[in-house]
Design a protein around this motif. Structure first.
Motif, PDB file in Angstrom:
ATOM      1  N   PHE A   1       0.828  -1.206   0.000  1.00 52.89           N
ATOM      2  CA  PHE A   1       0.000   0.000   0.000  1.00 52.89           C
ATOM      3  C   PHE A   1       0.866   1.261   0.000  1.00 52.89           C
ATOM      4  O   PHE A   1       0.565   2.220  -0.720  1.00 52.89           O
ATOM      5  N   ILE A   2       1.925   1.257   0.782  1.00 53.13           N
ATOM      6  CA  ILE A   2       2.803   2.431   0.822  1.00 53.13           C
ATOM      7  C   ILE A   2       3.394   2.687  -0.557  1.00 53.13           C
ATOM      8  O   ILE A   2       3.503   3.828  -0.999  1.00 53.13           O
ATOM      9  N   ARG A   3       3.771   1.639  -1.253  1.00 55.69           N
ATOM     10  CA  ARG A   3       4.344   1.787  -2.606  1.00 55.69           C
ATOM     11  C   ARG A   3       3.334   2.441  -3.544  1.00 55.69           C
ATOM     12  O   ARG A   3       3.689   3.312  -4.336  1.00 55.69           O
ATOM     13  N   THR A   4       2.077   2.045  -3.470  1.00 52.74           N
ATOM     14  CA  THR A   4       1.075   2.623  -4.362  1.00 52.74           C
ATOM     15  C   THR A   4       0.778   4.075  -4.004  1.00 52.74           C
ATOM     16  O   THR A   4       0.376   4.846  -4.873  1.00 52.74           O
ATOM     17  N   ARG A   5       0.969   4.451  -2.757  1.00 50.36           N
ATOM     18  CA  ARG A   5       0.695   5.815  -2.318  1.00 50.36           C
ATOM     19  C   ARG A   5       1.876   6.757  -2.543  1.00 50.36           C
ATOM     20  O   ARG A   5       1.738   7.951  -2.367  1.00 50.36           O
ATOM     21  N   SER A   6       3.021   6.238  -2.899  1.00 47.27           N
ATOM     22  CA  SER A   6       4.229   7.056  -3.055  1.00 47.27           C
ATOM     23  C   SER A   6       4.514   7.306  -4.528  1.00 47.27           C
ATOM     24  O   SER A   6       5.515   6.855  -5.072  1.00 47.27           O
ATOM     25  N   GLU A   7       3.637   8.032  -5.178  1.00 44.93           N
ATOM     26  CA  GLU A   7       3.786   8.281  -6.609  1.00 44.93           C
ATOM     27  C   GLU A   7       4.636   9.498  -6.909  1.00 44.93           C
ATOM     28  O   GLU A   7       5.204   9.604  -7.990  1.00 44.93           O
ATOM     29  N   ALA A   8       4.733  10.433  -5.982  1.00 45.12           N
ATOM     30  CA  ALA A   8       5.512  11.644  -6.216  1.00 45.12           C
ATOM     31  C   ALA A   8       6.998  11.318  -6.263  1.00 45.12           C
ATOM     32  O   ALA A   8       7.476  10.461  -5.513  1.00 45.12           O
ATOM     33  N   PRO A   9       7.754  11.970  -7.138  1.00 50.35           N
ATOM     34  CA  PRO A   9       9.192  11.671  -7.254  1.00 50.35           C
ATOM     35  C   PRO A   9       9.956  11.875  -5.944  1.00 50.35           C
ATOM     36  O   PRO A   9      10.912  11.160  -5.672  1.00 50.35           O
ATOM     37  N   GLU A  10       9.551  12.834  -5.133  1.00 55.60           N
ATOM     38  CA  GLU A  10      10.257  13.058  -3.869  1.00 55.60           C
ATOM     39  C   GLU A  10       9.987  11.965  -2.840  1.00 55.60           C
ATOM     40  O   GLU A  10      10.687  11.875  -1.843  1.00 55.60           O
TER      41      GLU A  10
ATOM     42  N   ALA B   1      -5.638   2.018   6.169  1.00 54.15           N
ATOM     43  CA  ALA B   1      -6.357   3.260   6.481  1.00 54.15           C
ATOM     44  C   ALA B   1      -5.544   4.123   7.438  1.00 54.15           C
ATOM     45  O   ALA B   1      -5.489   5.352   7.286  1.00 54.15           O
ATOM     46  N   LEU B   2      -4.898   3.499   8.408  1.00 54.43           N
ATOM     47  CA  LEU B   2      -4.058   4.238   9.345  1.00 54.43           C
ATOM     48  C   LEU B   2      -2.882   4.886   8.619  1.00 54.43           C
ATOM     49  O   LEU B   2      -2.539   6.052   8.869  1.00 54.43           O
ATOM     50  N   ILE B   3      -2.267   4.167   7.704  1.00 52.24           N
ATOM     51  CA  ILE B   3      -1.157   4.714   6.914  1.00 52.24           C
ATOM     52  C   ILE B   3      -1.650   5.869   6.043  1.00 52.24           C
ATOM     53  O   ILE B   3      -0.971   6.892   5.919  1.00 52.24           O
ATOM     54  N   ALA B   4      -2.826   5.730   5.461  1.00 52.66           N
ATOM     55  CA  ALA B   4      -3.367   6.776   4.594  1.00 52.66           C
ATOM     56  C   ALA B   4      -3.638   8.059   5.370  1.00 52.66           C
ATOM     57  O   ALA B   4      -3.460   9.159   4.833  1.00 52.66           O
ATOM     58  N   THR B   5      -4.045   7.943   6.618  1.00 55.66           N
ATOM     59  CA  THR B   5      -4.309   9.142   7.413  1.00 55.66           C
ATOM     60  C   THR B   5      -3.027   9.857   7.815  1.00 55.66           C
ATOM     61  O   THR B   5      -3.053  11.060   8.061  1.00 55.66           O
ATOM     62  N   ARG B   6      -1.912   9.137   7.874  1.00 51.10           N
ATOM     63  CA  ARG B   6      -0.636   9.760   8.231  1.00 51.10           C
ATOM     64  C   ARG B   6      -0.112  10.648   7.123  1.00 51.10           C
ATOM     65  O   ARG B   6       0.632  11.586   7.373  1.00 51.10           O
ATOM     66  N   GLY B   7      -0.447  10.347   5.894  1.00 53.04           N
ATOM     67  CA  GLY B   7       0.040  11.137   4.777  1.00 53.04           C
ATOM     68  C   GLY B   7       1.462  10.759   4.403  1.00 53.04           C
ATOM     69  O   GLY B   7       2.084   9.906   5.028  1.00 53.04           O
ATOM     70  N   PRO B   8       1.991  11.403   3.381  1.00 49.24           N
ATOM     71  CA  PRO B   8       3.333  11.059   2.906  1.00 49.24           C
ATOM     72  C   PRO B   8       4.405  11.447   3.930  1.00 49.24           C
ATOM     73  O   PRO B   8       4.321  12.485   4.568  1.00 49.24           O
ATOM     74  N   MET B   9       5.382  10.568   4.053  1.00 46.77           N
ATOM     75  CA  MET B   9       6.523  10.814   4.935  1.00 46.77           C
ATOM     76  C   MET B   9       7.788  10.379   4.191  1.00 46.77           C
ATOM     77  O   MET B   9       7.747   9.474   3.361  1.00 46.77           O
ATOM     78  N   ARG B  10       8.911  10.986   4.518  1.00 45.64           N
ATOM     79  CA  ARG B  10      10.163  10.655   3.839  1.00 45.64           C
ATOM     80  C   ARG B  10      10.648   9.255   4.187  1.00 45.64           C
ATOM     81  O   ARG B  10      11.421   8.661   3.459  1.00 45.64           O
ATOM     82  N   THR B  11      10.206   8.712   5.299  1.00 44.51           N
ATOM     83  CA  THR B  11      10.667   7.385   5.731  1.00 44.51           C
ATOM     84  C   THR B  11       9.849   6.249   5.134  1.00 44.51           C
ATOM     85  O   THR B  11      10.190   5.084   5.338  1.00 44.51           O
ATOM     86  N   TRP B  12       8.780   6.552   4.403  1.00 44.75           N
ATOM     87  CA  TRP B  12       7.912   5.494   3.886  1.00 44.75           C
ATOM     88  C   TRP B  12       8.621   4.498   2.973  1.00 44.75           C
ATOM     89  O   TRP B  12       8.376   3.304   3.084  1.00 44.75           O
ATOM     90  N   PRO B  13       9.480   4.921   2.050  1.00 45.94           N
ATOM     91  CA  PRO B  13      10.103   3.914   1.169  1.00 45.94           C
ATOM     92  C   PRO B  13      10.900   2.858   1.930  1.00 45.94           C
ATOM     93  O   PRO B  13      10.753   1.660   1.672  1.00 45.94           O
TER      94      PRO B  13
END
Length: 108
Positions: free
Chosen positions: A16-25, A76-88
């Motif tokens: 799920f994190i991979r699918t939510r991390s579409e932005a290049p940053e 759902a919990l991950i989605a509420t946290r929003g993007p973070m630099r540590t996600w990858p």
């Protein structure tokens, strides 16, 4: 907690994190690391589906249902946290641990 439930949660969260991390940053700087992350996330998704089928066949119906609901709850919990630099990095760890837990579940 069973390895089945842990594997389901880790696999779902990593994919799920991979699918939510579409932005290049939100992607690793290295193209090779990004490609490996994509493979791990794809393998995690397919392992998650295989574990659902395996659980439906070998376990009581309530365990696969609980595992899917727990997976969706963590997503759902991950989605509420929003993007973070540590996600990858966290996603790659989740995928690796989930794939290992799924393999242990299949081999038991």
């Amino acid at each position: 907690m069973s390895t089945y439930l842990i594997a389901m949660i880790l696999l779902s969260a990593g994919s799920f994190i991979r699918t939510r991390s579409e932005a290049p940053e939100m992607r690793p700087a290295s193209a090779a690391a990004d490609m490996v992350w994509g493979w791990m996330a794809r393998a995690s998704f397919w392992m998650w589906l295989a574990l659902i089928a395996w659980g439906a066949w070998y376990l009581h119906w309530s365990q696969p249902v609980a595992a899917v609901l727990a997976s969706l709850g963590v997503n759902a919990l991950i989605a509420t946290r929003g993007p973070m630099r540590t996600w990858p990095g966290l996603s790659m760890m989740f995928c690796g641990a989930g794939l290992a837990s799924g393999a242990v579940t299949f081999l038991q």
